[in-house]
Motif scaffolding. Sequence first.
Motif, PDB file in Angstrom:
ATOM      1  N   VAL A  53     -27.102   6.475 -61.972  1.00 64.26           N
ATOM      2  CA  VAL A  53     -26.051   5.838 -61.373  1.00 64.26           C
ATOM      3  C   VAL A  53     -24.761   5.626 -62.487  1.00 64.26           C
ATOM      4  CG1 VAL A  53     -25.503   3.488 -60.173  1.00 64.26           C
ATOM      5  CG2 VAL A  53     -27.925   4.222 -59.805  1.00 64.26           C
ATOM      6  N   ALA A  54     -23.779   5.968 -61.656  1.00 60.74           N
ATOM      7  CA  ALA A  54     -22.580   5.906 -62.379  1.00 60.74           C
ATOM      8  C   ALA A  54     -21.937   4.640 -62.168  1.00 60.74           C
ATOM      9  CB  ALA A  54     -21.635   7.008 -62.069  1.00 60.74           C
ATOM     10  N   ILE A  55     -21.636   4.046 -63.127  1.00 56.15           N
ATOM     11  CA  ILE A  55     -20.835   2.748 -62.755  1.00 56.15           C
ATOM     12  C   ILE A  55     -19.341   2.965 -63.001  1.00 56.15           C
ATOM     13  CG2 ILE A  55     -20.506   0.243 -63.623  1.00 56.15           C
ATOM     14  CD1 ILE A  55     -23.494   0.454 -64.895  1.00 56.15           C
ATOM     15  N   ALA A  56     -18.561   2.719 -62.150  1.00 49.10           N
ATOM     16  CA  ALA A  56     -17.268   2.849 -62.410  1.00 49.10           C
ATOM     17  C   ALA A  56     -16.510   1.943 -63.053  1.00 49.10           C
ATOM     18  CB  ALA A  56     -16.556   2.937 -60.755  1.00 49.10           C
ATOM     19  N   ALA A  57     -16.109   2.207 -64.176  1.00 53.91           N
ATOM     20  CA  ALA A  57     -15.523   1.278 -65.080  1.00 53.91           C
ATOM     21  C   ALA A  57     -14.097   1.548 -65.423  1.00 53.91           C
ATOM     22  CB  ALA A  57     -16.279   1.465 -66.333  1.00 53.91           C
ATOM     23  N   SER A  58     -13.343   0.426 -65.284  1.00 54.86           N
ATOM     24  CA  SER A  58     -11.931   0.576 -65.747  1.00 54.86           C
ATOM     25  C   SER A  58     -11.639  -0.326 -66.897  1.00 54.86           C
ATOM     26  CB  SER A  58     -11.322  -0.116 -64.687  1.00 54.86           C
ATOM     27  OG  SER A  58     -11.638  -1.518 -64.499  1.00 54.86           O
ATOM     28  N   GLY A  59     -12.481  -1.130 -67.583  1.00 52.35           N
ATOM     29  CA  GLY A  59     -12.271  -2.093 -68.465  1.00 52.35           C
ATOM     30  C   GLY A  59     -11.916  -3.359 -68.078  1.00 52.35           C
ATOM     31  N   GLY A  60     -11.883  -3.598 -66.722  1.00 51.67           N
ATOM     32  CA  GLY A  60     -11.312  -4.738 -66.173  1.00 51.67           C
ATOM     33  C   GLY A  60     -12.451  -5.940 -66.063  1.00 51.67           C
ATOM     34  N   LEU A  85     -21.525   5.112 -67.533  1.00 54.46           N
ATOM     35  CA  LEU A  85     -20.151   4.601 -67.010  1.00 54.46           C
ATOM     36  C   LEU A  85     -18.992   5.727 -66.783  1.00 54.46           C
ATOM     37  CD1 LEU A  85     -19.597   2.072 -70.046  1.00 54.46           C
ATOM     38  CD2 LEU A  85     -20.243   1.479 -67.866  1.00 54.46           C
ATOM     39  N   LEU A  86     -18.340   5.646 -65.679  1.00 58.94           N
ATOM     40  CA  LEU A  86     -17.608   6.657 -65.328  1.00 58.94           C
ATOM     41  C   LEU A  86     -16.218   6.074 -65.230  1.00 58.94           C
ATOM     42  CD1 LEU A  86     -16.539   9.342 -64.167  1.00 58.94           C
ATOM     43  CD2 LEU A  86     -17.724   8.496 -61.976  1.00 58.94           C
ATOM     44  N   SER A  87     -14.986   6.697 -66.153  1.00 57.09           N
ATOM     45  CA  SER A  87     -13.762   6.264 -66.034  1.00 57.09           C
ATOM     46  C   SER A  87     -12.732   6.960 -65.487  1.00 57.09           C
ATOM     47  CB  SER A  87     -13.558   5.583 -67.113  1.00 57.09           C
ATOM     48  OG  SER A  87     -13.765   4.193 -67.559  1.00 57.09           O
ATOM     49  N   LYS A 115     -18.228   9.033 -69.425  1.00 53.33           N
ATOM     50  CA  LYS A 115     -17.378  10.045 -69.251  1.00 53.33           C
ATOM     51  C   LYS A 115     -16.100   9.674 -68.436  1.00 53.33           C
ATOM     52  CE  LYS A 115     -16.344  14.286 -67.455  1.00 53.33           C
ATOM     53  NZ  LYS A 115     -15.743  15.092 -68.328  1.00 53.33           N
ATOM     54  N   ILE A 116     -15.034  10.147 -69.150  1.00 53.19           N
ATOM     55  CA  ILE A 116     -13.657  10.238 -68.450  1.00 53.19           C
ATOM     56  C   ILE A 116     -13.067  11.008 -68.045  1.00 53.19           C
ATOM     57  CG2 ILE A 116     -11.203   9.230 -69.075  1.00 53.19           C
ATOM     58  CD1 ILE A 116     -12.370   7.864 -71.579  1.00 53.19           C
ATOM     59  N   VAL A 117     -12.559  10.971 -66.511  1.00 49.48           N
ATOM     60  CA  VAL A 117     -12.034  11.986 -65.951  1.00 49.48           C
ATOM     61  C   VAL A 117     -10.428  11.779 -65.707  1.00 49.48           C
ATOM     62  CG1 VAL A 117     -13.668  13.094 -64.648  1.00 49.48           C
ATOM     63  CG2 VAL A 117     -12.463  11.112 -63.681  1.00 49.48           C
ATOM     64  N   SER A 118      -9.478  12.479 -65.861  1.00 44.90           N
ATOM     65  CA  SER A 118      -7.918  12.426 -65.772  1.00 44.90           C
ATOM     66  C   SER A 118      -7.189  12.893 -64.777  1.00 44.90           C
ATOM     67  CB  SER A 118      -7.184  12.498 -67.054  1.00 44.90           C
ATOM     68  OG  SER A 118      -7.053  13.950 -67.126  1.00 44.90           O
ATOM     69  N   TYR A 119      -6.451  12.242 -64.262  1.00 46.58           N
ATOM     70  CA  TYR A 119      -5.367  12.946 -63.089  1.00 46.58           C
ATOM     71  C   TYR A 119      -4.712  13.996 -63.562  1.00 46.58           C
ATOM     72  CZ  TYR A 119      -5.506   8.574 -59.918  1.00 46.58           C
ATOM     73  OH  TYR A 119      -5.898   7.590 -59.322  1.00 46.58           O
ATOM     74  N   GLU A 120      -4.401  14.167 -64.795  1.00 49.11           N
ATOM     75  CA  GLU A 120      -3.788  14.999 -65.419  1.00 49.11           C
ATOM     76  C   GLU A 120      -4.748  16.426 -65.459  1.00 49.11           C
ATOM     77  OE1 GLU A 120      -0.719  15.177 -68.056  1.00 49.11           O
ATOM     78  OE2 GLU A 120      -0.845  16.643 -66.858  1.00 49.11           O
ATOM     79  N   GLU A 121      -5.967  16.372 -65.612  1.00 47.34           N
ATOM     80  CA  GLU A 121      -6.805  17.624 -65.733  1.00 47.34           C
ATOM     81  C   GLU A 121      -7.082  17.989 -64.146  1.00 47.34           C
ATOM     82  OE1 GLU A 121      -9.903  15.683 -68.317  1.00 47.34           O
ATOM     83  OE2 GLU A 121     -11.295  16.283 -66.688  1.00 47.34           O
ATOM     84  N   GLN A 149     -11.120  10.493 -55.026  1.00 44.88           N
ATOM     85  CA  GLN A 149     -11.525  11.781 -55.164  1.00 44.88           C
ATOM     86  C   GLN A 149     -11.975  11.992 -56.822  1.00 44.88           C
ATOM     87  OE1 GLN A 149      -9.523  15.444 -54.794  1.00 44.88           O
ATOM     88  NE2 GLN A 149     -10.283  15.690 -52.811  1.00 44.88           N
ATOM     89  N   ALA A 150     -11.469  11.357 -57.570  1.00 41.66           N
ATOM     90  CA  ALA A 150     -11.384  11.595 -58.962  1.00 41.66           C
ATOM     91  C   ALA A 150     -12.975  11.023 -59.345  1.00 41.66           C
ATOM     92  CB  ALA A 150     -10.405  10.911 -59.862  1.00 41.66           C
ATOM     93  N   LEU A 151     -13.048  10.161 -58.952  1.00 38.35           N
ATOM     94  CA  LEU A 151     -14.413   9.297 -58.905  1.00 38.35           C
ATOM     95  C   LEU A 151     -15.752  10.222 -58.577  1.00 38.35           C
ATOM     96  CD1 LEU A 151     -14.261   5.687 -58.177  1.00 38.35           C
ATOM     97  CD2 LEU A 151     -14.966   6.430 -60.415  1.00 38.35           C
ATOM     98  N   ASP A 152     -15.529  10.590 -57.354  1.00 34.82           N
ATOM     99  CA  ASP A 152     -16.516  11.930 -56.859  1.00 34.82           C
ATOM    100  C   ASP A 152     -16.814  12.793 -57.500  1.00 34.82           C
ATOM    101  OD1 ASP A 152     -15.597  10.968 -53.362  1.00 34.82           O
ATOM    102  OD2 ASP A 152     -17.322  10.386 -54.541  1.00 34.82           O
ATOM    103  N   ARG A 153     -15.299  13.549 -58.102  1.00 33.84           N
ATOM    104  CA  ARG A 153     -15.344  14.593 -59.051  1.00 33.84           C
ATOM    105  C   ARG A 153     -16.230  14.583 -60.376  1.00 33.84           C
ATOM    106  NH1 ARG A 153     -10.494  18.469 -58.356  1.00 33.84           N
ATOM    107  NH2 ARG A 153      -9.957  18.334 -56.212  1.00 33.84           N
ATOM    108  N   GLY A 154     -16.155  13.172 -60.838  1.00 37.49           N
ATOM    109  CA  GLY A 154     -16.580  12.718 -62.209  1.00 37.49           C
ATOM    110  C   GLY A 154     -18.163  12.770 -61.999  1.00 37.49           C
ATOM    111  N   ALA A 155     -18.551  11.990 -60.925  1.00 41.33           N
ATOM    112  CA  ALA A 155     -19.661  11.758 -60.466  1.00 41.33           C
ATOM    113  C   ALA A 155     -20.565  13.187 -60.505  1.00 41.33           C
ATOM    114  CB  ALA A 155     -20.010  10.978 -59.227  1.00 41.33           C
ATOM    115  N   ILE A 156     -19.828  14.305 -59.721  1.00 41.36           N
ATOM    116  CA  ILE A 156     -20.639  15.587 -59.588  1.00 41.36           C
ATOM    117  C   ILE A 156     -20.712  16.083 -61.006  1.00 41.36           C
ATOM    118  CG2 ILE A 156     -20.425  17.894 -58.762  1.00 41.36           C
ATOM    119  CD1 ILE A 156     -19.082  16.568 -56.124  1.00 41.36           C
TER     120      ILE A 156
END
Lengths: 343, 101
Positions: A53-60, A85-87, A115-121, A149-156
């Motif tokens: 399970v990936a926990i969507a984490a923003s630091g908030g 953790l997925l950010s 794992k951190i995914v960015s809009y830039e990449e 979509q970024a969360l889904d891509r990171g999760a994959i």
Amino acid sequence: MPVLCSACTEKRAVLKRPKTGHSLCKECFFWAFEEEVHYTIVAAQLFKPGETVAIAASGGKDSTVLAHVMKLLNERYSYGLKLMLLSVDEGITGYRDDSLETVKRNQEQYELPLKIVSYEELYGWTMDAIVKQVGLKNNCTFCGVFRRQALDRGAIILKVDKICTGHNADDVAETVLMNVLRGDVARLRRCTAISTASEGEGVVPRCKPLKYSYEKEIVLYAYFKKLDYFSTECIYSPNAYRGYARTFLKDLESIRPSSIMDIIHSGENLCVREGVKMPVQGTCKRCGYISSQALCKSCVLLEGLNRGLPKLGIGKHHRLHDKILSQQPLTEKEERKLKSVDF
Amino acid sequence: MAAPIAIHLEFGGGAELLFEGLKEHRVTLPSQLEPWDMKQLLVWIQRNLLKERPELFVQGDSVRPGILVLINDADWELMGELEYQLQDQDNIVFISTLHGG
């Protein structure tokens, strides 16, 4: 005169729960909060043993508490889950770069891979660049669509079975109100679901373990447990529509704290009248992502950004999707409408 | 005639941004005839500490909905909210919940 805890009647109460009106001491509060999340998870059968399970984490505050409680319950009740953790880095200077530092600290504190995914990449655009093109009124639309979509891509990339997000009771109630105010019947019907099923390529099922946890209790849990979280408003959010729903909800809560749960209950039990036209779920012809139109929202928004037509994707332009797909040029009138931006 | 009282104020969750980014403030409330209460403290804070955007901290007589108040580590709802009478060395915490999670 100190009020005694209504559960153990021994220690001094430290908070009055908005959900129930009970006064609880620190330990009984921690227990009640954690047990309720556990009950939510079990009753809705959110996870199966052995799942990653990936926990969507923003630091908030919400995702920090979520990570803490998920790790705690996974151990206490032997869920048998592998957590990570997925950010998402949207590229918002002064906001996201600071909160990501908090996530990196969380990674060490909770000993979970990150794992951190960015809009830039992923898209070639940071939110700062998007706001320069799009302005301050509709930028949140871009951010929300891209982040999903970024969360889904990171999760994959991480090869996880599920994503869990820190959406709390206040968030869900606000969403119900927003959808009523905007007449979005389709979303109104879906938005109280605690988990989404996996349908379509590139979509990972996700759930909200904190769906019934009040924001006030999440903040106090983090405060009393001295959890490390980042707390600043996104610099672009003062113009977001959600702010109106949030202000209204907070005023309602101060008069009648159960309003939040009651609004969620109303949303969960809404039935849509027969004959109301609902969008049908399909896939995007360009990228294969889940979509109710020919092109998914993400592709439309990106096309708009790349062609200097910031309003493409804001409002209804379904008729233009076919033109875009077949790469036909747009008429001058169409282009003019899509270029105008209000800042 | 009540003696002046020393209060330890803390601001968190983003609320500190309204107070020049300072999370902790040790203040002394001047002596006055009647005892100090939370309602008067809020007025005092607005007059003496709040540097900008008062509407983000106070609403009417009370704090803006979404700001949690703790008196000596306990929810102010348990202590009488605005009617709570301040004592010397009390610790008051204001935590804002109004930001992303």
